[in-house]
Design a protein around this motif. Structure first.
Motif, PDB file in Angstrom:
ATOM      1  N   ILE A 157       0.845  -1.204   0.000  1.00 27.92           N
ATOM      2  CA  ILE A 157       0.000   0.000   0.000  1.00 27.92           C
ATOM      3  C   ILE A 157       0.872   1.242   0.000  1.00 27.92           C
ATOM      4  O   ILE A 157       0.583   2.225  -0.709  1.00 27.92           O
ATOM      5  CB  ILE A 157      -0.958  -0.021   1.205  1.00 27.92           C
ATOM      6  CG1 ILE A 157      -2.022  -1.109   1.001  1.00 27.92           C
ATOM      7  CG2 ILE A 157      -1.615   1.343   1.406  1.00 27.92           C
ATOM      8  CD1 ILE A 157      -2.919  -1.337   2.201  1.00 27.92           C
ATOM      9  N   ARG A 158       1.951   1.232   0.807  1.00 19.11           N
ATOM     10  CA  ARG A 158       2.897   2.352   0.826  1.00 19.11           C
ATOM     11  C   ARG A 158       3.387   2.706  -0.573  1.00 19.11           C
ATOM     12  O   ARG A 158       3.395   3.867  -0.984  1.00 19.11           O
ATOM     13  CB  ARG A 158       4.069   1.986   1.733  1.00 19.11           C
ATOM     14  CG  ARG A 158       5.170   3.013   1.905  1.00 19.11           C
ATOM     15  CD  ARG A 158       6.435   2.741   1.052  1.00 19.11           C
ATOM     16  NE  ARG A 158       6.860   1.402   0.839  1.00 19.11           N
ATOM     17  CZ  ARG A 158       7.746   0.730   1.565  1.00 19.11           C
ATOM     18  NH1 ARG A 158       8.266   1.263   2.649  1.00 19.11           N
ATOM     19  NH2 ARG A 158       8.104  -0.491   1.217  1.00 19.11           N
ATOM     20  N   ASP A 159       3.795   1.674  -1.320  1.00 17.80           N
ATOM     21  CA  ASP A 159       4.315   1.924  -2.656  1.00 17.80           C
ATOM     22  C   ASP A 159       3.224   2.394  -3.612  1.00 17.80           C
ATOM     23  O   ASP A 159       3.466   3.256  -4.456  1.00 17.80           O
ATOM     24  CB  ASP A 159       5.002   0.666  -3.183  1.00 17.80           C
ATOM     25  CG  ASP A 159       6.366   0.466  -2.548  1.00 17.80           C
ATOM     26  OD1 ASP A 159       7.304   1.187  -2.917  1.00 17.80           O
ATOM     27  OD2 ASP A 159       6.490  -0.386  -1.653  1.00 17.80           O
ATOM     28  N   ALA A 160       2.033   1.829  -3.485  1.00 19.87           N
ATOM     29  CA  ALA A 160       0.927   2.285  -4.327  1.00 19.87           C
ATOM     30  C   ALA A 160       0.598   3.747  -4.040  1.00 19.87           C
ATOM     31  O   ALA A 160       0.324   4.533  -4.955  1.00 19.87           O
ATOM     32  CB  ALA A 160      -0.300   1.406  -4.090  1.00 19.87           C
ATOM     33  N   ILE A 161       0.640   4.129  -2.775  1.00 18.99           N
ATOM     34  CA  ILE A 161       0.350   5.513  -2.378  1.00 18.99           C
ATOM     35  C   ILE A 161       1.348   6.487  -2.992  1.00 18.99           C
ATOM     36  O   ILE A 161       0.987   7.605  -3.389  1.00 18.99           O
ATOM     37  CB  ILE A 161       0.351   5.630  -0.828  1.00 18.99           C
ATOM     38  CG1 ILE A 161      -0.925   5.011  -0.255  1.00 18.99           C
ATOM     39  CG2 ILE A 161       0.485   7.079  -0.375  1.00 18.99           C
ATOM     40  CD1 ILE A 161      -0.925   4.916   1.261  1.00 18.99           C
ATOM     41  N   THR A 162       2.609   6.079  -3.078  1.00 20.75           N
ATOM     42  CA  THR A 162       3.619   6.969  -3.651  1.00 20.75           C
ATOM     43  C   THR A 162       3.634   6.937  -5.178  1.00 20.75           C
ATOM     44  O   THR A 162       4.210   7.826  -5.804  1.00 20.75           O
ATOM     45  CB  THR A 162       5.030   6.612  -3.131  1.00 20.75           C
ATOM     46  OG1 THR A 162       5.336   5.263  -3.463  1.00 20.75           O
ATOM     47  CG2 THR A 162       5.106   6.788  -1.618  1.00 20.75           C
ATOM     48  N   ASP A 163       2.992   5.941  -5.779  1.00 19.61           N
ATOM     49  CA  ASP A 163       3.001   5.797  -7.239  1.00 19.61           C
ATOM     50  C   ASP A 163       1.787   6.425  -7.921  1.00 19.61           C
ATOM     51  O   ASP A 163       1.903   7.008  -8.998  1.00 19.61           O
ATOM     52  CB  ASP A 163       3.044   4.314  -7.628  1.00 19.61           C
ATOM     53  CG  ASP A 163       4.316   3.622  -7.182  1.00 19.61           C
ATOM     54  OD1 ASP A 163       5.344   4.315  -7.075  1.00 19.61           O
ATOM     55  OD2 ASP A 163       4.272   2.406  -6.916  1.00 19.61           O
ATOM     56  N   VAL A 164       0.614   6.274  -7.299  1.00 19.76           N
ATOM     57  CA  VAL A 164      -0.642   6.678  -7.953  1.00 19.76           C
ATOM     58  C   VAL A 164      -0.977   8.109  -7.566  1.00 19.76           C
ATOM     59  O   VAL A 164      -1.030   8.447  -6.381  1.00 19.76           O
ATOM     60  CB  VAL A 164      -1.784   5.718  -7.546  1.00 19.76           C
ATOM     61  CG1 VAL A 164      -3.102   6.191  -8.139  1.00 19.76           C
ATOM     62  CG2 VAL A 164      -1.465   4.299  -7.995  1.00 19.76           C
ATOM     63  N   LYS A 165      -1.206   8.951  -8.576  1.00 20.39           N
ATOM     64  CA  LYS A 165      -1.449  10.373  -8.323  1.00 20.39           C
ATOM     65  C   LYS A 165      -2.915  10.766  -8.488  1.00 20.39           C
ATOM     66  O   LYS A 165      -3.287  11.901  -8.201  1.00 20.39           O
ATOM     67  CB  LYS A 165      -0.613  11.224  -9.296  1.00 20.39           C
ATOM     68  CG  LYS A 165       0.837  10.790  -9.445  1.00 20.39           C
ATOM     69  CD  LYS A 165       1.603  10.815  -8.147  1.00 20.39           C
ATOM     70  CE  LYS A 165       3.054  10.407  -8.351  1.00 20.39           C
ATOM     71  NZ  LYS A 165       3.791  10.248  -7.086  1.00 20.39           N
ATOM     72  N   SER A 166      -3.763   9.839  -8.940  1.00 24.31           N
ATOM     73  CA  SER A 166      -5.137  10.195  -9.311  1.00 24.31           C
ATOM     74  C   SER A 166      -6.140  10.067  -8.180  1.00 24.31           C
ATOM     75  O   SER A 166      -7.318  10.363  -8.359  1.00 24.31           O
ATOM     76  CB  SER A 166      -5.592   9.327 -10.489  1.00 24.31           C
ATOM     77  OG  SER A 166      -5.501   7.948 -10.163  1.00 24.31           O
ATOM     78  N   MET A 167      -5.707   9.600  -6.993  1.00 22.84           N
ATOM     79  CA  MET A 167      -6.619   9.490  -5.851  1.00 22.84           C
ATOM     80  C   MET A 167      -5.826   9.601  -4.563  1.00 22.84           C
ATOM     81  O   MET A 167      -4.587   9.516  -4.562  1.00 22.84           O
ATOM     82  CB  MET A 167      -7.417   8.181  -5.917  1.00 22.84           C
ATOM     83  CG  MET A 167      -6.590   6.917  -5.884  1.00 22.84           C
ATOM     84  SD  MET A 167      -7.573   5.393  -6.152  1.00 22.84           S
ATOM     85  CE  MET A 167      -7.637   5.348  -7.955  1.00 22.84           C
TER      86      MET A 167
END
Length: 379
Positions: free
Chosen positions: A276-286
């Motif tokens: 989740i940490r990595d997804a949070i730093t990767d995805v900018k649309s939400m």
């Protein structure tokens, strides 16, 4: 000065020929944290024709703390073979000319280890977020990690593979309190204050219930540079189009997983937090809470989290973000020539500040509503 091995492309070409009997026609280096990783395309030789698994390989070269200590690599090899047998797409080791899985040599009195892996075709997920539906990918990624954890659970219970537990590595969430020793290296007073508060919460809210968190073998480094995909016109396609065995394993067929250097024994919720940490730093649309909710929406389709695991997840995500911030800055001081070390650090700080503005009950309620309304899941 870099702490990574001092290896040139010419060295790699020579070593591949001497150790594996293969002639390199094309070579490029992949970014890496500590090892040196090279993609090589090899000319087909008589040996390669008889034992052909691929024309393309990845060569990894690492400095070793203990010369001839093959145990960690042996664990990785067995784990990768097991995952391949379960229809996961991942690399496998390639034998040297002499029939061994690894090659040891000395460089300036430093023990070096070299090994070769089959190449997983495709491209890292990180290069494709803008061409894919972020929500769909987050859900699929959650499903993939859950299936990986279920498989790792079976492997753990079989006792066929034992992995070493590094009690010193601060990149393992289990060892997060060791970050205290690095805070003096950080110049930003606000970062030190926020991290210190999260350290206290981790000690008070997570470590006291750690025995209630399910554990086993984990990958330890699942992020969008280690997830390989085959994207075509905004859709994920199977990595190996001709592999008929994967027809009923749609998520497994569309994600390849590489880099098993951080395989460890840990709590599964810690790895969920890191994903989740990595997804949070990767995805900018939400926002970060919504991103986490969609990952959980995929994960919980296949594997449940108990009440205690849900209760600590919010703090563990913040812990994982702190790892990027503090350890990233610290490692960059050690390796100022390696931009890879601070990858994600700035985004992690931004997202951590956003999470700090919400309390845990608010976040858990948001997840509960999203999972119930979107995925018909109850927590």
């Amino acid at each position: 000065m870099s702490v990574r091995p001092d290896v040139t492309p010419t060295d790699v070409v020579r070593l591949v020929y001497e150790v594996y009997g293969l002639t390199v026609n094309d070579l490029k280096e992949f970014p890496a944290f500590e090892d040196r990783n090279f993609f090589v395309r090899c000319e087909l030789s008589e040996r390669d024709s008889r034992h052909k698994t691929s024309e393309c390989y990845v060569v990894k070269i690492s400095k070793s703390r203990e010369k001839q200590d093959d145990s960690k690599l042996e664990h990785q090899r067995h784990i990768m073979n097991f995952l391949s047998s379960e229809y996961f797409v991942c690399p496998t080791f390639v034998k040297t000319k002499s029939g061994s899985w690894f090659y040891w040599y000395d460089q300036c009195n430093d023990p070096m280890c070299m090994w070769m892996l089959t190449y997983v075709p495709g491209d890292p997920l990180m290069n494709h977020w803008d061409r894919l539906s972020a929500r769909d990918i987050l859900v699929s990624l959650g499903e993939f990690v859950a299936q990986l954890h279920l498989t790792f659970q079976r492997l753990t219970q079989s006792n066929n593979v034992r992995v070493d537990v590094d009690s010193l590595d601060p990149w393992r969430i289990d060892n997060f309190l060791r970050v205290k020793d690095l805070l003096h290296e950080i110049q930003d007073v606000k970062k030190i204050g926020v991290t210190s508060a999260i350290l206290r919460r981790f000690e008070e809210e997570v470590l006291c219930v750690v025995d209630n968190l399910s554990s086993g073998i984990i990958h330890g480094d699942i992020h969008d540079m280690n997830i390989i995909i085959n994207e075509d016109e905004g859709k994920l396609r199977p990595i190996y189009q001709s592999n008929q065995e994967l027809t009923s394993y749609s998520v497994k067929s569309k994600f390849g997983v590489i880099d098993f250097g951080d395989v460890s024994f840990s709590r599964y919720v810690f790895e969920v937090s890191m994903v989740i940490r990595d997804a949070i730093t990767d995805v900018k649309s939400m926002g970060p809470v919504e991103i986490a909710g969609h990952v959980l929406g995929g994960y919980l389709k296949h594997r449940s989290l108990n009440r205690t695991e849900f209760d600590v997840l919010y703090v563990c995500i913040q812990v994982a973000l702190c790892q990027y911030i503090i350890l990233g800055e610290y490692e960059f001081k050690l390796q100022p020539d390696n931009e890879y070390t601070k990858l994600g650090s700035e985004d992690a700080w931004k997202q951590l500040q956003a999470l700090q503005e919400m309390d845990k009950s608010q976040v858990l309620q948001t997840w509960s509503v999203l999972l119930s309304s979107t995925y018909n899941l109850t927590i």
